[in-house]
Write an enzyme that holds these catalytic residues in place. Structure first.
Site, mmCIF file in Angstrom:
data_model
loop_
_atom_site.group_PDB
_atom_site.id
_atom_site.type_symbol
_atom_site.label_atom_id
_atom_site.label_comp_id
_atom_site.label_asym_id
_atom_site.label_seq_id
_atom_site.Cartn_x
_atom_site.Cartn_y
_atom_site.Cartn_z
ATOM 1 N N HIS A 361 0.825 -1.209 0.000
ATOM 2 C CA HIS A 361 0.000 0.000 0.000
ATOM 3 C C HIS A 361 0.857 1.255 0.000
ATOM 4 O O HIS A 361 0.592 2.216 -0.720
ATOM 5 C CB HIS A 361 -0.927 -0.035 1.226
ATOM 6 C CG HIS A 361 -1.839 1.146 1.327
ATOM 7 N ND1 HIS A 361 -2.385 1.549 2.514
ATOM 8 C CD2 HIS A 361 -2.266 2.026 0.400
ATOM 9 C CE1 HIS A 361 -3.116 2.627 2.302
ATOM 10 N NE2 HIS A 361 -3.073 2.932 1.031
ATOM 11 N N GLU A 602 -3.120 -12.673 -16.507
ATOM 12 C CA GLU A 602 -2.011 -12.572 -15.559
ATOM 13 C C GLU A 602 -1.235 -13.870 -15.390
ATOM 14 O O GLU A 602 -0.170 -13.872 -14.777
ATOM 15 C CB GLU A 602 -2.529 -12.148 -14.180
ATOM 16 C CG GLU A 602 -3.277 -10.838 -14.151
ATOM 17 C CD GLU A 602 -3.864 -10.557 -12.777
ATOM 18 O OE1 GLU A 602 -3.179 -9.893 -11.990
ATOM 19 O OE2 GLU A 602 -4.987 -11.025 -12.512
ATOM 20 N N ASP A 626 2.271 -9.472 -12.811
ATOM 21 C CA ASP A 626 2.070 -10.865 -12.389
ATOM 22 C C ASP A 626 2.370 -11.831 -13.519
ATOM 23 O O ASP A 626 2.916 -12.917 -13.285
ATOM 24 C CB ASP A 626 0.635 -11.060 -11.891
ATOM 25 C CG ASP A 626 0.516 -10.858 -10.388
ATOM 26 O OD1 ASP A 626 1.525 -11.017 -9.686
ATOM 27 O OD2 ASP A 626 -0.581 -10.505 -9.923
ATOM 28 N N CYS A 673 -2.017 -3.043 -18.022
ATOM 29 C CA CYS A 673 -1.989 -2.164 -16.849
ATOM 30 C C CYS A 673 -0.830 -2.495 -15.902
ATOM 31 O O CYS A 673 -0.895 -2.216 -14.715
ATOM 32 C CB CYS A 673 -3.312 -2.222 -16.094
ATOM 33 S SG CYS A 673 -3.832 -3.867 -15.609
#
Length: 754
Positions: A361, A602, A626, A673
Site C-alpha cells: 500500500h 495474468e 504478475d 496495466c
C-alpha cells in the site's frame, strides 16, 4: 555438525559488529574442525583486494595489513574461481605465494572456500594444518555449508560497519539492493520510524535534555513494576512460594543495581531513553541466548519481555514532536501509509522500507505522490541510519550509504535532469498521444486512492485502466459495507466522468492479506487469491458488484475487470454472478446499465486461452507484473531474485504478442496495466504489438506520451520484429535504450550507478 552450525550461526548473529563476528567465526570453526589455523579474507570493494581480516593460528599482527588481488595466491585463486580449493601440500600449487610475515610456512594442508552473497564474492574462509593431508569430504562440506550460512550475516555486518564508520574516514561505500517501489532519485537525511515496542527497531539518537529522558525511563520502570506486581497478586493463590519467587527475580532485573543501572548510565551519556534501553536489553538478550544451559538460555525470553514492556510505556509517554529535515528520507522496517501522513509533504523526499513489496500500500501511495521509494531492502541496518545522508535510486531499487563523491555527483546530475525533464513534460498535459504518423494511443492510469485522482487528471489521463478496489478494504479493520463501497466507487467514477474507469473486483491473497481476513499459506502466490477467493465467497463478490453498479447509475463510465482468471469456468461463474447482481439492482428500481466486462490476463493459462476468454467478455487487459512473475517463476518482490525479473524477457514479449493477436482476432480491445506500460521503451513495443490502451501510474504518463509522440508506428513495428529475434533480455533492453537515444530520449534511460 548441525548443532555446531546452529550454535556458530547464533553466536555470529549476536555479534556486536563485523570484526567481532569474524573473530567468532575463525575461533569456533577452528575448534569445530580440529584444525590448527582458520582465517578469513574479506574483499575491499574500493581496492578490489582480499584483506587478511581475522585469524586463529597465524600472525594476528598482519590482520588488516596483508592482502591479495583476485587470482593472486591460493586465496585469490579461490575468489577468482568461486569454488573450493583443497590441497594436501599447498606450496606445490603453481599459484602459491609465500608471505614471510603471516606465519603460515609450517602449515601444508590448505582448504579455502569462497564466501558468496547474492553472486557477490565477499571473501574467502580458509583452514590450514601442518600435516600434509587432503581434508576429507565431510570437512570440505562442513566449511562450504558454514560459508553459505554466514555469507548473509557477513554482508549485513559489513554494511552496518560502513554505516557506523565516521563519514570522514576512508570506509567503503555501501550499496544495498531492494525492490523498486516508486521511480526517481532522492538525496536527503534519514528519519527512522520505529514500530511499537520492538526493541530491535529502535533508532539510535542523542539528546540534550538528559534529565527528561531519565524521568521518562524511571516512570516507565515504575509502571512495569506495577503491572508485574498486579499479575503476581492475581496468581498468588495458584502458585507455590517457589513459583511466586520468580516474580521477585523478574522485578530484580530492572533494579538500579542491574540492567536498569546500565540504561541510566547510557542516558547520562546523552542517549535517548528508548535507544539506551534497546541497546542494553539486546546485549543481555544475546548474552543469555549464547549460553549452553537451557534454563539460563530461557532467561533471554524474560529479559526481552521486560524490555518490550518498558519500551511500550516509553513510546506511549514520548509525545515530543519529530523534527523532519528539509529533505527527509523516511526509513522503517515496514512503512505504513499512516506514517506518511505525519510528515509535511514538502519535506518528504523519499522512502525506504526493509520489508514490503512494489505492491505494498505504501508503494502504491508513493507512486501516486511521486515520491522515490525502495522496498525490500533486507540488508539495510535501518536502526543505525538516523540523521545519516542517504541516496535512493527508485529506478533500480538501490540505497546508497557513504557514496563516493563521484557517485554522489552522478545522482545529483540525474536529479537535476529529472526536474528539468518534468518541467518540459508539463507542456504535454493537454496534448493527445499521437505518433508521428498519426496513430492515436489512449493513455490511462492505475489508481487505488482518491489521492491518485488529482495527480492523474493533472497529468492528462484519459481514463482509468485499473482501479484497485482492495485498497479501501486494506484501510479498514473490517469488510466495508455495500453502501460504504458504493460511496467510494461513486467518488472515483464522478471524479473521472465521462472518462472510463475500470474497476478490478477484489484482488486479495498473495502479498495483499486483509488483517481481518487472514490467508496463511506456504505458497500464497500460487494459492487462494484473486477471483478464487471471491468465487468461494459469493457474498463478498455480489456485494461489491452491486455497489459498483449502483455507483455507476447516471454516469455510465464503469468497466468491471476480473483478476487472476485461470480458466473458462471461472469467467462463466463470475459473469453469472454479475448478471444476477444487475437483475437485483433493477428489481430495486435503480436504473443501472450493464457495464463492459473484462478479464485480466495474468497467468500463463490465460495467455493460451486468450481467444476463448475474449469470446466471453468485452475486453482483455494484461497484468504484466504478475504475468512476468508467473512466466519466469520469479517473485518480483524478492530482492534476492530481483535481477531475474525481466519485463523484456523474450518469453514475456512473445506472450504479450499472443494476447494482443487473440483479442483482435475476436474483435475485442486489449489493454495493459502493468509497470511495462509505464516504461517508455516498453510502451514503444506495446504500440507495435497493437495494444489499444496503455495504463500506468500517473507519474509515468508524461514520459510515455513524450516517447510515443517522438516515434512513428512503422518504426516501432520494425523495432519489434528486430527484438523478437533476440534471445536475451539484457540484449533487448540495450537495443531499446539505443532506440530511445537515437530518438532524442536519452534522459529516459536510468542505468544503475555504481
Amino acid at each position: 555438525m548441525l548443532n555446531i552450525l546452529r550454535h556458530i550461526t547464533q553466536e555470529v548473529n549476536a555479534a556486536s559488529g563485523l570484526q567481532d563476528a569474524l573473530e567468532i567465526i575463525v575461533r569456533r570453526v577452528r575448534d569445530a574442525m580440529g584444525t590448527e589455523v582458520c582465517s578469513i579474507y574479506l574483499r575491499d570493494p574500493g581496492e578490489e583486494r582480499f584483506i587478511f581480516r581475522a585469524t586463529e593460528g597465524l600472525n594476528p599482527e598482519q590482520v588488516g595489513i596483508a592482502s591479495l588481488a583476485a587470482g593472486e595466491g591460493l586465496v585469490g585463486t579461490v575468489a577468482e574461481r568461486e569454488e573450493p580449493l583443497n590441497l594436501e601440500n599447498a606450496e606445490t600449487h603453481p599459484n602459491f605465494r609465500f608471505f614471510p610475515d603471516i606465519g603460515e610456512e609450517s602449515f601444508h594442508a590448505f582448504l579455502g572456500v569462497p564466501i558468496i552473497h547474492q553472486r557477490d564474492v565477499l571473501g574467502v574462509l580458509v583452514v590450514q594444518q601442518a600435516q600434509r593431508r587432503r581434508f576429507d569430504e565431510s570437512e570440505e562440506a562442513f566449511l562450504v555449508t558454514m560459508s553459505a550460512q554466514l555469507a548473509a550475516v557477513i554482508a549485513h555486518a559489513r554494511v552496518t560497519g560502513a554505516v557506523l564508520a565516521d563519514a570522514r574516514s576512508a570506509s567503503a561505500p555501501a550499496k544495498i539492493g531492494g525492490v523498486p517501489g516508486a521511480p526517481g532519485i532522492a538525496i536527503g537525511t534519514a528519519v527512522v520510524v520505529s514500530p511499537i515496542a520492538d526493541l530491535y527497531a529502535v533508532p539510535q539518537r542523542m539528546v540534550d535534555d538528559r534529565r527528561a529522558e531519565l524521568s521518562a525511563f524511571r516512570h516507565a520502570l515504575y509502571r512495569v513494576r506495577e503491572d508485574i506486581e498486579a499479575v503476581a497478586d492475581n496468581l498468588g493463590g495458584e502458585l507455590s512460594r517457589e513459583d511466586h519467587a520468580l516474580f521477585d527475580v523478574y522485578l530484580g532485573i530492572l533494579d538500579d543495581s542491574s540492567i536498569g543501572r546500565e540504561v541510566v548510565s547510557l542516558i547520562r551519556e546523552g542517549h535517548w531513553a528508548q535507544g539506551a534501553l534497546s541497546q542494553v536489553m539486546i546485549e543481555h538478550i544475546r548474552h543469555f541466548e549464547r549460553m549452553e544451559h537451557s534454563y539460563l538460555k530461557e532467561r533471554a525470553v524474560d529479559v526481552k519481555d521486560l524490555g518490550t514492556r518498558v519500551l511500550a510505556y516509553l513510546q506511549d509517554s514520548d509525545k515530543r514532536e519529530t523534527q523532519f529535515p528539509e529533505q527527509t528520507i523516511l526509513v522503517g522496517e515496514e512503512l505504513t501509509a499512516s506514517s506518511l501522513g505525519e510528515i509535511p509533504r514538502e519535506r518528504l523526499a523519499g522512502l525506504i522500507s526493509v520489508r514490503g513489496s512494489g505492491n505494498s500500500h505504501v508503494a502504491i501511495l508513493a507512486r501516486a505522490m511521486g515520491v522515490p521509494t525502495v522496498m525490500g531492502a533486507v540488508d539495510l541496518p535501518y536502526t543505525r541510519l538516523e540523521g545519516r545522508d542517504v541516496v535512493i535510486d527508485g529506478y533500480n531499487g538501490t540505497v546508497h550509504l557513504n557514496p563516493r563523491p563521484d557517485v554522489l555527483a552522478k545522482f545529483e546530475e540525474v536529479l537535476v535532469s529529472d526536474r528539468e525533464l518534468n518541467k518540459d513534460l508539463e507542456a504535454l498535459r493537454d496534448q493527445p498521444c499521437i505518433t508521428l504518423d498519426g496513430h492515436r494511443m489512449p493513455l490511462w492510469v492505475n489508481t487505488g486512492l482518491m489521492a491518485d485522482v488529482t495527480r492523474s487528471l493533472e497529468q492528462g489521463a484519459e481514463g482509468v485502466g485499473l482501479y484497485r478496489t482492495e485498497v479501501p478494504f486494506l484501510l479498514r479493520e473490517r469488510f466495508p459495507s455495500e453502501e460504504e463501497q458504493r460511496q467510494i466507487y461513486r467518488n472515483q467514477l464522478q471524479a473521472f466522468a465521462p472518462r472510463p474507469v475500470t474497476m478490478r473486483t477484489l484482488d486479495i491473497g498473495g502479498d495483499k492479506a486483509l488483517p481481518y481476513f487472514p490467508i496463511e499459506e506456504d505458497n500464497p502466490f500460487l494459492g487462494w487469491r484473486g477471483i478464487r477467493v471471491t468465487l468461494d465467497h459469493p457474498e463478498i463478490f455480489l456485494a461489491q458488484v452491486r455497489a459498483m453498479l449502483k455507483a455507476n447509475a447516471g454516469l455510465g463510465n464503469l468497466r468491471i475487470m476480473l483478476p487472476m482468471i485461470c480458466s473458462i469456468p471461472e469467467v462463466d461463474e463470475a459473469l453469472e454472478l454479475i448478471h444476477r447482481s444487475h437483475r437485483e439492482i433493477i428489481q430495486e428500481g435503480i436504473e443501472a446499465e450493464m457495464p463492459l466486462i473484462g478479464v485480466m490476463v495474468e497467468v500463463p493459462s490465460a495467455v493460451y486461452q486468450a481467444r476463448a476468454l475474449a469470446k466471453r467478455v468485452d475486453f482483455l487487459s494484461v497484468g504484466s507484473n504478475d504475468l512476468t512473475q508467473y512466466l519466469l517463476a520469479v517473485d518480483r518482490n524478492n530482492a534476492r531474485v530481483a535481477d531475474l525479473y525481466h519485463s523484456m524477457h523474450p518469453a514475456v514479449l512473445q506472450a504479450l504478442r499472443l494476447v494482443a493477436d487473440a483479442a483482435h482476432a475476436e474483435g475485442k480491445n486489449v489493454g495493459i496495466c502493468g509497470e511495462l506500460a509505464g516504461e517508455p521503451e516498453g510502451a514503444v513495443l506495446l504500440l507495435a504489438m497493437g495494444y489499444d490502451i496503455l495504463s500506468m501510474n500517473a507519474t509515468s504518463l508524461p514520459k510515455v506520451k513524450k516517447a510515443l509522440r517522438n516515434v512513428n508506428l512503422i518504426e516501432a513495428k520494425s523495432l519489434l520484429e528486430e527484438v523478437v529475434t533476440m534471445d536475451d533480455a539484457a540484449e533487448i533492453h540495450h537495443r531499446l535504450e539505443s532506440f530511445l537515444a537515437t530518438h532524442g530520449m536519452e534522459k529516459f534511460i536510468h542505468n544503475p550507478v555504481d
